[in-house]
Design an enzyme around this catalytic site. Structure first.
Site, PDB file in Angstrom:
ATOM      1  CD  GLU A 162      19.418  -1.732  20.408  1.00  0.00           C
ATOM      2  OE1 GLU A 162      19.203  -0.938  19.479  1.00  0.00           O
ATOM      3  OE2 GLU A 162      18.973  -2.903  20.425  1.00  0.00           O
ATOM      4  CE  LYS A 191      20.586 -11.868  23.502  1.00  0.00           C
ATOM      5  NZ  LYS A 191      19.356 -12.516  23.968  1.00  0.00           N
ATOM      6  CD  GLU A 202      13.673 -10.838  22.994  1.00  0.00           C
ATOM      7  OE1 GLU A 202      13.917 -11.952  23.489  1.00  0.00           O
ATOM      8  OE2 GLU A 202      14.011 -10.516  21.833  1.00  0.00           O
ATOM      9  NE  ARG A 216      22.741 -16.912  14.440  1.00  0.00           N
ATOM     10  CZ  ARG A 216      22.051 -16.649  15.551  1.00  0.00           C
ATOM     11  NH1 ARG A 216      22.490 -15.697  16.375  1.00  0.00           N
ATOM     12  NH2 ARG A 216      20.944 -17.292  15.822  1.00  0.00           N
ATOM     13  CE  LYS A 250      23.528 -14.792  20.603  1.00  0.00           C
ATOM     14  NZ  LYS A 250      22.307 -15.633  20.561  1.00  0.00           N
ATOM     15  CG  ASP A 291      12.104   9.552  62.981  1.00  0.00           C
ATOM     16  OD1 ASP A 291      11.416   8.532  62.785  1.00  0.00           O
ATOM     17  OD2 ASP A 291      13.162   9.549  63.628  1.00  0.00           O
TER      18      ASP A 291
END
Length: 608
Positions: A21, A23, A77, A199, A205, A438
């Site tokens: 994933e 971060k 997050e 943890r 990470k 153009d």
């Protein structure tokens, strides 16, 4: 409830059992919503909804969608999303320190933050923490589909709750993270379960480090930190301090050397003259200091004089190590005063927006070996000295460069390729990927004709329910794009439409517009070049610089900018990234529009 936390690693875990994933640099947040209350709690247990009222407003506005799944608890997050792969650390920090309700409300309205959800803890009152990672992701995906929420981060979406997907291939996601200058990735084992406050080594990470070469200036006696700096015009500029990453025996030896060679000492520090050079890895520069600095290695072969502030600033651009930039201080433009390294940095930063248009296209560049101060030349064929990472494609006896990656773009920049011209089709087929008009006025002074023509074309596109995008040519005109589904229409079919629009403009104002090919016969009219849209012809790529004295850029515009105040010279290299950061990328929805574009009814009518 406390969030599950990843362990830091300097090596990426790879294997079939690992998924990845992106971060993001923000505030870890757990969203809990039951029938009576919404809470958004930080890693430290603090409430975040008061600081980010836009999240509460979005949730409450969409309560009917979420209601069948309450109570729910989601892990994510909270970020200020700069692009799909990067959050802006400074902006979220500023929001986090705000206390004025009015300022918070103003910021929430003008620059809303987004909550990126990567895990589900509870759904419809049922805990799912014992489900394996892939099962939790499947549950999360179903929830987001049912609630009609974005399935991946999108900084332009008004839907502020967005899902964070996983990737099976590390190289695929890492290329995106480095291209967009993201923080890094989190690798997760497929069989992990969500564990409160732990943890874990099942989440790892791995960060997108920058590197700085600097010298040690002092040692802090109370905590063992080593302070480092660089030179700027013979003045020492402090850039941070480190303690992590250095081995215990190296740390002990370094502290002893500093004590034995001190230049000065006070109650807090031992000072040394610049002599010991080190390489530090860090995330980014924040408030003129390195964020999360870690010792990487000693640089005994480096002299302190070579540790400069300019090199430090260049290092944060994260240029690929196998792209060598020669003569970085070479002047390329006089006004604005731009050197080669400034141009390289522009290409690095604009690459996420420019590369999608170069992808799989035969490239023609215009090189300016002496900047705008000398002659230029076209280059189609790839030179023999090109590095291995440069992709090529043979066509019509020419070995064209195909600029499919950042390294190729930067290598071309080092070759002083200012202009990037691309055909209307990719190397995968001979049919057009877009229609481009153009609008070429006879001079800069007649630019108002291009504005007038663009407005007329926009009116007819709206009437026909077609999607158009507009950009400056970077020289003296405007160009209007209609993205098309791949391999759908022939150039003969699109010519019907371009001729129709050209004839419409000429009939509308024959004294302003013409389809006359001969310049001498155009007078002061704008030339509508509908014939230019053909196989083998090229157009300047979006966000390409131009070899003009003002360092202008072929810049995508918002349609409301196409008015009497528009000026080509306002879109110079130094202004483009600031403009995107402030107003967004006007071509953001360009490729998505391909699937929505319905040109067929118009062509059917024109064929009658």
């Amino acid at each position: 409830m406390k969030p599950m936390l990843p362990s830091l690693s300097f090596e990426i875990p790879e294997g079939k059992e690992w998924l990845y994933e992106v971060k993001y640099d923000g505030f870890r947040a757990i969203l809990h919503w039951d029938d009576n209350e919404i809470t958004l709690t930080s890693r430290n247990g603090k409430s975040l909804l008061e600081l980010f009222p836009e999240v509460r407003l979005f949730l409450e506005t969409n309560k009917d969608k979420f209601a069948p799944y309450l109570p729910l608890t989601l892990d994510g997050e909270l970020v200020f999303l700069e692009n799909a792969y990067k959050a802006h650390f400074g902006s979220i920090q500023v929001r986090g320190r705000m206390r004025s309700k009015k300022r918070i409300a103003d910021k929430a309205n003008a620059s809303p933050c987004r909550l990126l959800i990567f895990d589900v803890i509870e759904l419809s009152g049922k805990s799912v923490v014992n489900e394996l990672y892939l099962s939790r992701k499947a549950i999360l995906l179903a929830l987001f589909k049912q609630c009609d929420l974005p399935l991946k981060p999108d900084e332009k979406s008004v839907k502020l709750i967005q899902m964070l997907p996983y990737y099976k291939n590390f190289a695929e996601v890492w290329e995106k993270v480095t291209l967009y200058d993201g923080e890094g990735i989190v690798a997760k084992q497929q069989n992990n379960r969500w564990e409160d406050g732990k943890r874990t080594s099942l989440w790892v990470k791995y960060k997108n480090w920058k590197y700085a070469t600097c010298f040690i200036t002092s040692y802090e006696k109370s905590n063992g930190y080593f302070y480092v700096g660089v030179y700027r015009n013979q003045t020492i500029i402090p850039i941070g301090q480190f303690i992590f990453g250095i081995k215990p025996d190296e740390k002990k030896a370094l502290a002893q050397i500093i004590k034995e060679n001190k230049a000065d000492e006070d109650n807090q520090y031992i000072y040394v003259e610049p002599a010991i050079c080190v390489e530090i890895k860090y995330l980014e520069i924040y408030e003129e200091q390195m964020r999360e600095p870690h010792f990487h290695q000693f640089k005994f072969e480096i002299k302190p004089d070579s540790c400069t502030y300019d090199q430090f600033i260049q290092g944060q651009k994260n240029l690929p190590p196998d792209v060598i930039i020669t003569h970085p201080n070479k002047p390329l433009w006089e006004e604005p005063p731009l050197q080669k390294i400034d141009f390289i940095h522009y290409l690095r930063e604009i690459s996420p927006y420019m590369l999608p248009f170069l992808k799989d296209r035969l490239l023609t560049v215009i090189r300016y070996p002496h900047g705008i101060f000398g002659e230029s030349f076209y280059q189609k064929s790839c030179p023999e000295y090109a590095p291995d990472f440069v992709e090529t494609k043979m066509a019509d006896g020419i070995n064209y460069i195909v600029c499919n990656n950042l390294k190729t773009l930067l290598w071309l920049g080092n070759q002083l390729a200012f202009e990037y011209h691309i055909p209307f089709q990719t190397i995968n087929n001979h049919r057009p990927c877009e229609i481009v008009f153009d609008l070429d006025p006879p001079s800069r002074e007649a630019f108002g004709l291009a504005v007038k023509a663009a407005k007329y074309i926009k009116e007819i596109l709206d009437q026909l329910e077609l999607i158009g995008f507009v950009k400056t040519s970077g020289n003296k005109g405007l160009q209007i794009y209609l993205p098309l589904q791949e391999n759908t229409y022939t150039f003969e079919e699109t010519r019907l439409f371009t001729a129709f629009i050209a004839d419409y403009l000429v009939s509308k104002e024959p004294d302003s517009f013409t389809i006359e090919r001969m310049k001498k016969n155009r007078g002061n009219r704008l030339y509508v070049d509908y014939i230019q849209h053909a196989e083998g012809k090229t157009i300047i790529a979006p966000y390409s610089s131009r070899g003009t004295k003002e360092a202008t850029v072929a810049t995508p515009l918002h349609w409301e900018e196409v008015n009497e105040h528009l000026r080509i010279a306002d879109f110079q290299i130094p202004a483009i990234l600031k403009r995107i950061n402030q107003y967004g990328d006007p071509f953001h929805q360009y490729f998505a529009a391909k699937e929505k574009q319905n040109l067929q009814p118009v062509l059917d009518f024109l064929k009658k």
